[in-house]
Design a protein around this motif. Structure first.
Motif, PDB file in Angstrom:
ATOM      1  N   THR A  57     -16.180  20.581   2.180  1.00  0.00           N
ATOM      2  CA  THR A  57     -17.355  20.002   2.829  1.00  0.00           C
ATOM      3  C   THR A  57     -18.121  21.148   3.480  1.00  0.00           C
ATOM      4  N   GLU A  58     -19.298  20.840   3.976  1.00  0.00           N
ATOM      5  CA  GLU A  58     -20.114  21.871   4.618  1.00  0.00           C
ATOM      6  C   GLU A  58     -20.536  21.429   6.012  1.00  0.00           C
ATOM      7  N   ASN A  59     -20.822  22.419   6.842  1.00  0.00           N
ATOM      8  CA  ASN A  59     -21.390  22.191   8.172  1.00  0.00           C
ATOM      9  C   ASN A  59     -20.553  21.289   9.056  1.00  0.00           C
ATOM     10  N   GLY A  60     -19.237  21.334   8.902  1.00  0.00           N
ATOM     11  CA  GLY A  60     -18.361  20.538   9.747  1.00  0.00           C
ATOM     12  C   GLY A  60     -18.396  19.046   9.493  1.00  0.00           C
ATOM     13  N   GLU A  61     -19.024  18.631   8.394  1.00  0.00           N
ATOM     14  CA  GLU A  61     -19.132  17.211   8.062  1.00  0.00           C
ATOM     15  C   GLU A  61     -17.802  16.674   7.541  1.00  0.00           C
ATOM     16  N   GLU A  62     -17.430  15.483   7.992  1.00  0.00           N
ATOM     17  CA  GLU A  62     -16.272  14.789   7.427  1.00  0.00           C
ATOM     18  C   GLU A  62     -16.779  13.913   6.282  1.00  0.00           C
ATOM     19  N   VAL A  63     -16.137  14.030   5.146  1.00  0.00           N
ATOM     20  CA  VAL A  63     -16.534  13.285   3.952  1.00  0.00           C
ATOM     21  C   VAL A  63     -15.413  12.316   3.607  1.00  0.00           C
ATOM     22  N   TRP A  64     -15.783  11.086   3.264  1.00  0.00           N
ATOM     23  CA  TRP A  64     -14.815  10.071   2.874  1.00  0.00           C
ATOM     24  C   TRP A  64     -14.896   9.879   1.368  1.00  0.00           C
ATOM     25  N   VAL A  65     -13.749   9.954   0.700  1.00  0.00           N
ATOM     26  CA  VAL A  65     -13.715   9.799  -0.749  1.00  0.00           C
ATOM     27  C   VAL A  65     -12.662   8.782  -1.173  1.00  0.00           C
ATOM     28  N   MET A  66     -12.919   8.166  -2.303  1.00  0.00           N
ATOM     29  CA  MET A  66     -11.949   7.321  -2.980  1.00  0.00           C
ATOM     30  C   MET A  66     -11.511   8.100  -4.212  1.00  0.00           C
ATOM     31  N   LEU A  67     -10.201   8.179  -4.415  1.00  0.00           N
ATOM     32  CA  LEU A  67      -9.634   8.919  -5.542  1.00  0.00           C
ATOM     33  C   LEU A  67      -8.939   7.961  -6.494  1.00  0.00           C
ATOM     34  N   PHE A  68      -9.061   8.215  -7.771  1.00  0.00           N
ATOM     35  CA  PHE A  68      -8.314   7.506  -8.800  1.00  0.00           C
ATOM     36  C   PHE A  68      -7.512   8.548  -9.552  1.00  0.00           C
ATOM     37  N   GLU A  69      -6.194   8.400  -9.548  1.00  0.00           N
ATOM     38  CA  GLU A  69      -5.361   9.384 -10.218  1.00  0.00           C
ATOM     39  C   GLU A  69      -4.000   8.780 -10.544  1.00  0.00           C
ATOM     40  N   PRO A  70      -3.311   9.327 -11.541  1.00  0.00           N
ATOM     41  CA  PRO A  70      -1.970   8.836 -11.874  1.00  0.00           C
ATOM     42  C   PRO A  70      -1.039   8.912 -10.663  1.00  0.00           C
ATOM     43  N   ALA A  71      -0.098   7.985 -10.601  1.00  0.00           N
ATOM     44  CA  ALA A  71       0.817   7.900  -9.461  1.00  0.00           C
ATOM     45  C   ALA A  71       1.590   9.193  -9.241  1.00  0.00           C
ATOM     46  N   ALA A  72       1.873   9.951 -10.274  1.00  0.00           N
ATOM     47  CA  ALA A  72       2.673  11.174 -10.150  1.00  0.00           C
ATOM     48  C   ALA A  72       1.860  12.377  -9.667  1.00  0.00           C
ATOM     49  N   THR A  73       0.552  12.244  -9.540  1.00  0.00           N
ATOM     50  CA  THR A  73      -0.306  13.369  -9.188  1.00  0.00           C
ATOM     51  C   THR A  73      -0.143  13.773  -7.731  1.00  0.00           C
ATOM     52  N   LEU A  74       0.142  15.043  -7.505  1.00  0.00           N
ATOM     53  CA  LEU A  74       0.131  15.598  -6.156  1.00  0.00           C
ATOM     54  C   LEU A  74      -1.262  16.139  -5.888  1.00  0.00           C
ATOM     55  N   HIS A  75      -1.786  15.913  -4.689  1.00  0.00           N
ATOM     56  CA  HIS A  75      -3.183  16.268  -4.444  1.00  0.00           C
ATOM     57  C   HIS A  75      -3.458  17.766  -4.428  1.00  0.00           C
ATOM     58  N   THR A  76      -2.425  18.599  -4.374  1.00  0.00           N
ATOM     59  CA  THR A  76      -2.630  20.044  -4.499  1.00  0.00           C
ATOM     60  C   THR A  76      -2.092  20.578  -5.823  1.00  0.00           C
TER      61      THR A  76
END
Length: 123
Positions: free
Chosen positions: A89-108
């Motif tokens: 994100t930019e300028n200290g803004e908090e961004v809210w997202v919805m993610l769709f991904e396979p159950a086994a996916t690690l976010h990193t």
């Protein structure tokens, strides 16, 4: 299946932790997750899974090695499997997202970082 109907704004109000996705639904082996993002994340990829980001609030910056995309409220981006990316994100803004991904996916992906969370918490 835990949730068949959910108020997304209400679900976002139930947590404040950033970069810690929360599960709100499941379908066909895919998890629907909500996350609050702020500042930089970590460069990573998902070798076997595509990943979709839908911006609910704010503006997400998605860096790729060859370009940068800006995703605004109501827009989405799909990151293909194997493509290195860095959401931020930019300028200290908090961004809210919805993610769709396979159950086994690690976010990193395969990257282990202080922001790596293996827990899959439902809200």
């Amino acid at each position: 299946m835990k949730n068949t109907k959910a108020n997304i704004s209400e679900k976002f109000s139930k947590f404040s932790a950033q970069w810690t996705p929360k599960i709100v639904g499941e379908l066909n082996g895919q998890l629907v997750k909500l996350a609050k993002l702020k500042d930089d994340f970590v460069w990573h990829s998902h070798e076997n899974e595509d990943e979709m980001f839908l911006v609910w609030k704010g503006t997400l910056i998605m860096e790729f090695r060859d370009r940068t995309e800006t995703i605004k409220e109501g827009e989405m981006i799909i990151v293909p499997k194997g493509v290195e990316h860095n959401p931020r994100t930019e300028n200290g803004e908090e961004v809210w997202v919805m993610l769709f991904e396979p159950a086994a996916t690690l976010h990193t992906g395969e990257v282990v970082d202080e922001r790596t969370h293996n827990d899959q918490e439902w809200i």
